[in-house]
Design an enzyme around this catalytic site. Structure first.
Site, short mmCIF file in Angstrom:
data_model
loop_
_atom_site.label_atom_id
_atom_site.label_comp_id
_atom_site.label_asym_id
_atom_site.label_seq_id
_atom_site.Cartn_x
_atom_site.Cartn_y
_atom_site.Cartn_z
CE1 TYR A 39 -9.54 -3.13 0.58
CE2 TYR A 39 -8.55 -1.21 -0.44
CZ TYR A 39 -8.44 -2.36 0.33
OH TYR A 39 -7.21 -2.73 0.83
CD GLU A 85 -8.98 -9.19 -3.71
OE1 GLU A 85 -9.83 -8.90 -2.87
OE2 GLU A 85 -7.85 -9.66 -3.40
CG ASN A 121 -3.82 -2.33 6.93
OD1 ASN A 121 -3.69 -2.06 5.74
ND2 ASN A 121 -4.89 -2.96 7.41
CE LYS A 157 -3.96 -2.26 2.26
NZ LYS A 157 -4.95 -2.17 3.38
CG HIS A 194 -5.46 -6.41 -0.34
ND1 HIS A 194 -6.69 -6.44 0.28
CD2 HIS A 194 -5.52 -7.35 -1.34
CE1 HIS A 194 -7.45 -7.35 -0.33
NE2 HIS A 194 -6.76 -7.90 -1.32
P1 DAT Z 1 -7.90 -6.79 5.64
O1 DAT Z 1 -7.13 -5.75 4.86
O2 DAT Z 1 -7.11 -7.34 6.79
O3 DAT Z 1 -8.48 -7.87 4.77
P2 DAT Z 1 -10.61 -5.69 5.80
O4 DAT Z 1 -10.90 -6.42 4.55
O5 DAT Z 1 -11.55 -5.89 6.95
O6 DAT Z 1 -9.12 -6.03 6.34
O7 DAT Z 1 -10.53 -4.12 5.55
C1 DAT Z 1 -9.94 -3.64 4.35
C2 DAT Z 1 -9.13 -2.42 4.68
O8 DAT Z 1 -10.01 -1.38 5.15
C3 DAT Z 1 -8.11 -2.59 5.82
O9 DAT Z 1 -6.91 -3.18 5.37
C4 DAT Z 1 -7.93 -1.18 6.27
C5 DAT Z 1 -9.32 -0.60 6.14
N1 DAT Z 1 -10.03 -0.71 7.41
C6 DAT Z 1 -10.63 -1.82 7.95
N2 DAT Z 1 -11.16 -1.58 9.14
C7 DAT Z 1 -10.93 -0.26 9.39
C8 DAT Z 1 -11.23 0.64 10.46
N3 DAT Z 1 -11.88 0.22 11.54
N4 DAT Z 1 -10.80 1.92 10.36
C9 DAT Z 1 -10.13 2.36 9.28
N5 DAT Z 1 -9.82 1.57 8.22
C10 DAT Z 1 -10.20 0.29 8.28
MG MG Z 2 -10.00 -7.87 3.41
#
Ligand code: DAT
Ligand code: MG
Length: 140
Positions: free
Chosen positions: A51, A128, A114, A11, A117
């Site tokens: 997303y 994807e 973070n 990212k 992905h």
């Molecule tokens: P992952 O990336 O571990 O699969 P996810 O699919 O639940 O997690 O969420 C996609 C992305 O969205 C994640 O990498 C960062 C963002 N995100 C998720 N939860 C969040 C939150 N509570 N606040 C801000 N960004 C968030």
């Molecule tokens: Mg995810």
């Protein structure tokens, strides 16, 4: 378990801090092979499509803004049980909860930014990968 392919993104927080090689070293040490890779600037439309599953979440706007805030490196990773294996190597979504040695524990600074992905299932991995790579760009 069979050999699988998964989709990965390094990212904007990773490219901004010049960490793409450091993250790739963790990926490769875990036994995953980078069989396709390119650095791109994601458009708003690409990030919204990617997303879309999170479109109703309160952080969606922030997520799209972050993913388009700088270059990303999109990748296809290949290996035994690659989808679950990469999720393990990435660590928990919130780096505060990520296990020692994981990419997010090592490098991520917040749940929103973070570092990586990774696909969560074979169906999402296929969709994807197809969003960002044509078949002849993947060389296993
Ligand atoms: P992952 O990336 O571990 O699969 P996810 O699919 O639940 O997690 O969420 C996609 C992305 O969205 C994640 O990498 C960062 C963002 N995100 C998720 N939860 C969040 C939150 N509570 N606040 C801000 N960004 C968030
Ligand atoms: Mg995810």
């Amino acid at each position: 378990m069979a050999v699988q392919r998964t989709f990965s993104i390094l990212k904007p927080d990773a490219t901004k801090r010049n960490l793409t090689g450091a993250v790739n070293a963790v990926i490769e040490k875990a036994g995953l092979r980078i069989v396709a890779q390119k650095r791109i600037q994601m458009t708003k439309a690409q990030a919204e499509t990617f997303y879309a599953v999170h479109a109703a979440r309160p952080f969606f706007g922030e997520l799209v803004a972050f993913m388009t805030s700088g270059p990303v490196v999109v990748q296809v990773l290949e290996g035994e049980d690659a989808i679950a294996r990469y999720r393990d190597v990435m660590g928990a979504t919130n780096p505060a909860n990520a296990a020692e040695g994981t990419i997010r524990k090592l490098f991520a600074e917040s749940v929103g930014e973070n570092t990586v992905h990774g696909s969560d299932a074979p169906e999402t991995a296929a969709v994807e990968i197809a969003q960002f790579f044509s078949g002849n760009e993947i060389v296993g």
